[in-house]
Design a protein around this motif. Structure first.
Motif, PDB file in Angstrom:
ATOM      1  N   SER A 313       0.926  -1.090  -0.041  1.00  9.83           N
ATOM      2  CA  SER A 313       0.006  -0.087   0.040  1.00  9.83           C
ATOM      3  C   SER A 313       0.927   1.294   0.121  1.00  9.83           C
ATOM      4  CB  SER A 313      -1.073  -0.042   1.120  1.00  9.83           C
ATOM      5  OG  SER A 313      -1.841  -1.031   1.303  1.00  9.83           O
ATOM      6  N   SER A 314       0.502   2.247  -0.792  1.00  6.88           N
ATOM      7  CA  SER A 314       1.404   3.435  -0.803  1.00  6.88           C
ATOM      8  C   SER A 314       0.272   4.815  -0.979  1.00  6.88           C
ATOM      9  CB  SER A 314       2.123   3.600  -2.251  1.00  6.88           C
ATOM     10  OG  SER A 314       3.013   4.756  -2.018  1.00  6.88           O
ATOM     11  N   GLY A 315       0.676   5.864  -0.394  1.00  6.54           N
ATOM     12  CA  GLY A 315      -0.066   6.893  -0.507  1.00  6.54           C
ATOM     13  C   GLY A 315       0.185   7.736  -1.968  1.00  6.54           C
ATOM     14  N   ILE A 316      -0.725   8.544  -2.228  1.00  3.01           N
ATOM     15  CA  ILE A 316      -0.769   9.337  -3.556  1.00  3.01           C
ATOM     16  C   ILE A 316      -0.010  10.572  -3.294  1.00  3.01           C
ATOM     17  CG2 ILE A 316      -2.318  10.524  -5.159  1.00  3.01           C
ATOM     18  CD1 ILE A 316      -2.515   7.627  -5.631  1.00  3.01           C
ATOM     19  N   GLY A 317       0.814  10.921  -4.044  1.00  4.97           N
ATOM     20  CA  GLY A 317       1.391  12.119  -4.315  1.00  4.97           C
ATOM     21  C   GLY A 317       3.073  12.006  -4.139  1.00  4.97           C
ATOM     22  N   LEU A 318       3.527  10.961  -3.294  1.00  8.01           N
ATOM     23  CA  LEU A 318       4.893  10.765  -3.250  1.00  8.01           C
ATOM     24  C   LEU A 318       5.302   9.437  -3.770  1.00  8.01           C
ATOM     25  CD1 LEU A 318       5.082  11.671   0.791  1.00  8.01           C
ATOM     26  CD2 LEU A 318       5.766  13.110  -1.294  1.00  8.01           C
ATOM     27  N   PRO A 354       5.440   4.667  -7.869  1.00  7.60           N
ATOM     28  CA  PRO A 354       5.184   6.130  -8.194  1.00  7.60           C
ATOM     29  C   PRO A 354       4.313   6.797  -7.553  1.00  7.60           C
ATOM     30  CG  PRO A 354       5.078   4.588 -10.194  1.00  7.60           C
ATOM     31  CD  PRO A 354       5.122   3.708  -8.969  1.00  7.60           C
ATOM     32  N   GLY A 355       4.405   8.071  -7.471  1.00  2.58           N
ATOM     33  CA  GLY A 355       3.439   9.187  -6.778  1.00  2.58           C
ATOM     34  C   GLY A 355       1.975   8.793  -7.123  1.00  2.58           C
ATOM     35  N   GLY A 356       1.630   8.452  -8.321  1.00  2.00           N
ATOM     36  CA  GLY A 356       0.275   8.402  -8.759  1.00  2.00           C
ATOM     37  C   GLY A 356      -0.350   6.771  -8.403  1.00  2.00           C
ATOM     38  N   SER A 357       0.228   6.161  -7.902  1.00  2.00           N
ATOM     39  CA  SER A 357      -0.124   4.795  -7.566  1.00  2.00           C
ATOM     40  C   SER A 357      -0.367   4.517  -6.200  1.00  2.00           C
ATOM     41  CB  SER A 357       0.926   3.742  -7.867  1.00  2.00           C
ATOM     42  OG  SER A 357       0.635   2.458  -7.418  1.00  2.00           O
TER      43      SER A 357
END
Length: 374
Positions: A313-318, A354-357
């Motif tokens: 899991s990853s946050g959007i934007g970074l 990627p930041g968009g994922s």
């Protein structure tokens, strides 16, 4: 120069920061080094192999050098007399003229001047043909690739004692930490050295004037600073870059490593890494390593594609750095965005989300880049 320094707390995208650092950057000129100093450095172009290796057919076993046609039909039940006395050769010796095979000692019986074969052989058995090790006209080294023990073996075998490599000069400026620790600077020096750079290190006090004074103390191909990139009262690295007119961006959309700064002093790219080991580790692999690869003329790095053992899991934007370990035939995520020293030690590879994922589901094939030689 098109500065990408963020304003009002905005973060510069990783892609934008890296593109500006790489703009106009070319591989450094080759230098010649002794083979004993070439391991892990990136090979430059070298002349092709002039003569085949071996130059003549050679024995690979100790035994009798013979002509295979003279052994046709031979067996222990039906020995075949040899037309002449066989010649004994040791492994590595050139074959006598007309011989095309070598058979073991007990497959020939000698009775005075008479000899008979007890087994057949095919042409090429027990020998290495001329040019079979390395053919004439092939590259003596593969340019753009790190030199391994096998590469150096071939270089020595074809008679080289020096080799052309591309090894950029990296000046590492360790902005002294408040507690006197040098852990992060040593980590970066080790990583850069393993990537083929010639690293010189200087430790400097946490004052903008002191930092500006060493930025161009000696010619180099890349400047990396460690520490002082945050917003603390003693953090002066970014102010020093700004004073020199070298600052491009401070604040990269990267986790960990958000306080990384980038710059350029004339034609020399600059990366200022945070002082925390995990943040420097992350920013090194995503920003410094591509610069070194370009300067070395390294062939494109290839990751290993395996399915994820569990979701990430990853946050959007970074852009977030994830560490993974190989288990059976998949990547097991160890950490995402926050990397402990134990995670760094246990990881086999890293990947960037990627930041968009928002991350990747379990079972999805992902490409991760090895952190170890094997």
């Amino acid at each position: 120069m098109n500065r990408t320094q963020p304003s009002n707390g905005a973060l510069t995208s990783l892609e934008s920061a890296l593109a500006e650092l790489l703009e106009g950057l070319v591989a450094v000129a080759p230098i010649s080094v002794p083979l004993g100093e070439a391991a892990s450095l990136v090979a430059a172009e070298m002349p092709e192999v002039a003569a085949p290796l071996p130059a003549r057919n050679r024995a690979t076993i100790d035994g009798w050098a013979l002509r295979s046609l003279d052994l046709a039909g031979a067996s222990s039940y039906s020995p075949v007399p040899l037309p002449g006395a066989p010649e004994w050769v040791e492994a590595g010796a050139s074959l006598p003229e007309g011989c095309d095979c070598v058979i073991e000692a007990d497959l020939v019986e000698c009775h005075g001047p008479l000899a008979q074969a007890l087994a057949e052989a095919v042409p090429g058995e027990g020998i290495r043909r001329a040019g079979e090790e390395v053919a004439a006209g092939l590259p003596s080294v593969i340019s753009g690739r790190s030199l391994s023990a096998a590469d150096l073996l071939v270089a020595r075998a074809v008679g080289l004692d020096r080799i052309a490599v591309r090894s950029p000069r990296l000046r590492l400026i360790d902005v002294a930490s408040n507690d006197g620790s040098t852990l992060t600077a040593r980590l970066v020096a080790d990583l850069a050295g393993a990537a083929g750079a010639r690293v010189t290190t200087a430790t400097i006090s946490r004052e903008a004037e002191a930092i500006t004074g060493v930025l161009n103390a000696a010619p180099c191909d890349l400047i990396v600073l460690v520490g002082g990139t945050g917003f603390g009262r003693t953090d002066a690295t970014v102010a020093a870059l700004s004073m020199r007119g070298a600052l491009i961006a401070h604040g990269i959309a990267l986790q960990p490593g958000r306080t990384t700064a980038t710059g350029r002093l004339d034609a020399t790219p600059i990366v200022a890494l945070p002082g925390a080991p995990d943040q420097a580790f992350s920013a090194y692999h995503i920003l410094v390593q591509p610069l070194l690869d370009r300067l070395c003329g390294r062939l494109a790095r290839r990751g290993i594609v395996l399915p994820l053992a569990r979701k990430i899991s990853s946050g959007i934007g970074l852009t977030e750095i994830a560490l993974v370990r190989q288990e059976q035939s998949g990547w097991l995520p160890l950490a995402v965005g926050a990397l402990s020293l134990d995670h760094i030690r246990m990881a086999d590879a890293w990947l960037a989300i990627p930041g968009g994922s928002e991350g990747y589901p379990a079972g999805m094939p992902v490409e991760a880049f090895p952190l170890r030689a094997s």
